[in-house]
Design an enzyme around this catalytic site. Structure first.
Site, PDB file in Angstrom:
ATOM      1  CB  SER A 143      -0.841  -0.017   1.289  1.00  0.00           C
ATOM      2  OG  SER A 143      -1.450   1.238   1.518  1.00  0.00           O
ATOM      3  CE1 TYR A 156      -4.530  -2.267   5.037  1.00  0.00           C
ATOM      4  CE2 TYR A 156      -3.339  -0.233   4.617  1.00  0.00           C
ATOM      5  CZ  TYR A 156      -4.066  -1.302   4.149  1.00  0.00           C
ATOM      6  OH  TYR A 156      -4.312  -1.440   2.796  1.00  0.00           O
ATOM      7  CE  LYS A 160      -1.702  -3.674   3.073  1.00  0.00           C
ATOM      8  NZ  LYS A 160      -1.929  -4.965   2.385  1.00  0.00           N
TER       9      LYS A 160
END
Ligand code: NAD
Length: 261
Positions: A143, A156, A160
């Site tokens: 991402s 998150y 990532k």
């Protein structure tokens, strides 16, 4: 550029969103694609759609990417059915947003498990097949949050970023076997994962849903546009079909200019 004709490609989280678009793009090129997802009914539906509209073939496999036995059984089933595994796209993912001080520990662990254990376990399961065949391509769905932080997204952003490290290790270990590993880093793509965040972030940040889209999600793009699932599928095709180790251990941001490096 090579094609993916007859290549066997496992895409996790392919019952929905970005993964489904990648599986569709690969099958349009004549690949045999595996829709590996927790949601088996949605995975079967996606496989039926792909079988109906592309020249490739699709098969649904029930898989929780955090469960080692399920991952190994799913990969074995693919190898037994189609004889080889050429491409893995570790894409399954979720988003959970809270400030760090409010983040339930169980949710932190759940998110890290889906993104990091999922990438590790699926890679571990496919690598022996790729070694035996003399090569393969592994892609992780990173991402912009592999490179950049946002408030409310502690696990998150952590996961990532972690995928970049795992990809580089597998690229080094896989080099002599022709196993290439790269990370795709999308900006915001309007999938169920993002639709869910809009009202949640509006509430957490005390702003309107329109402001979440125009300021938080797209404020740093060059044109206030969402990236599309087709954009990411095109990048995933490029990486999967790239024919040599020239392209390994890398990450590519596709985000309408949000985060330039
Ligand atoms: P989505 O919600 O549309 O699809 C995610 C899929 O993953 C679903 O089908 C879900 O059932 C599956 N899944 C969830 N947990 C699983 C598990 N434990 N095992 C197997 N399957 C599981 O989401 P999406 O937006 O298409 O996201 C796909 C990937 O792209 C994720 O890794 C996400 O972090 C990443 N990503 C998305 C965006 C975006 O803006 N949508 C941006 C950057 C990166």
């Amino acid at each position: 550029m090579s094609t993916l004709e007859n290549k066997v490609c496992i895409v996790t989280g392919a019952a929905s969103g970005i993964g489904k678009a990648i599986a569709t793009r690969y099958a349009e090129d004549g690949a045999k694609v595996v829709i590996a997802d927790l949601k088996i009914d949605a995975a079967r539906k996606a496989a039926e759609e792909i079988n109906a509209k592309t020249k490739g073939e699709a098969m649904a496999v029930e898989m929780d990417v955090t469960d080692e036995d399920m991952v190994n059984a799913g990969v074995q089933k693919v190898a037994a059915t189609w004889g080889r595994i050429d491409v893995l796209v570790s894409n399954a993912g979720v988003q959970i947003v809270h400030k760090v001080e409010d983040f339930p520990f169980a949710e932190w662990k759940k998110l890290l498990a889906i993104h990091l254990d999922g990438a590790f376990l699926t890679s571990k399961a496919v690598i022996p097949h790729m070694k035996r065949q003399g090569g393969g391509a592994i892609l992780f769905m990173g991402s912009v949050h592999s490179k950049e932080a946002s408030a409310l997204k502690a696990p998150y952003v952590t996961a990532k970023h972690g995928l970049l490290g795992l990809a580089r290790v597998i690229a080094k270990e896989g080099g002599e076997h022709g196993i290439r590993t790269n990370v795709i880093c999308p900006g915001f793509v309007k999938t169920p994962l993002v639709e869910k965040q809009i009202p949640e972030q509006a509430q957490d940040l005390g702003i309107s849903e329109d402001e979440v889209i125009s300021k938080v999600m797209l404020g740093e793009t060059v044109d206030t546009e969402f990236t599309t699932v087709e954009d990411i599928a095109a990048v995933a095709h490029f990486f999967a079909a790239f024919p040599s180790n020239a392209l390994t251990g890398q990450s590519l941001v596709a985000s309408h200019g949000w985060y330039m490096n």
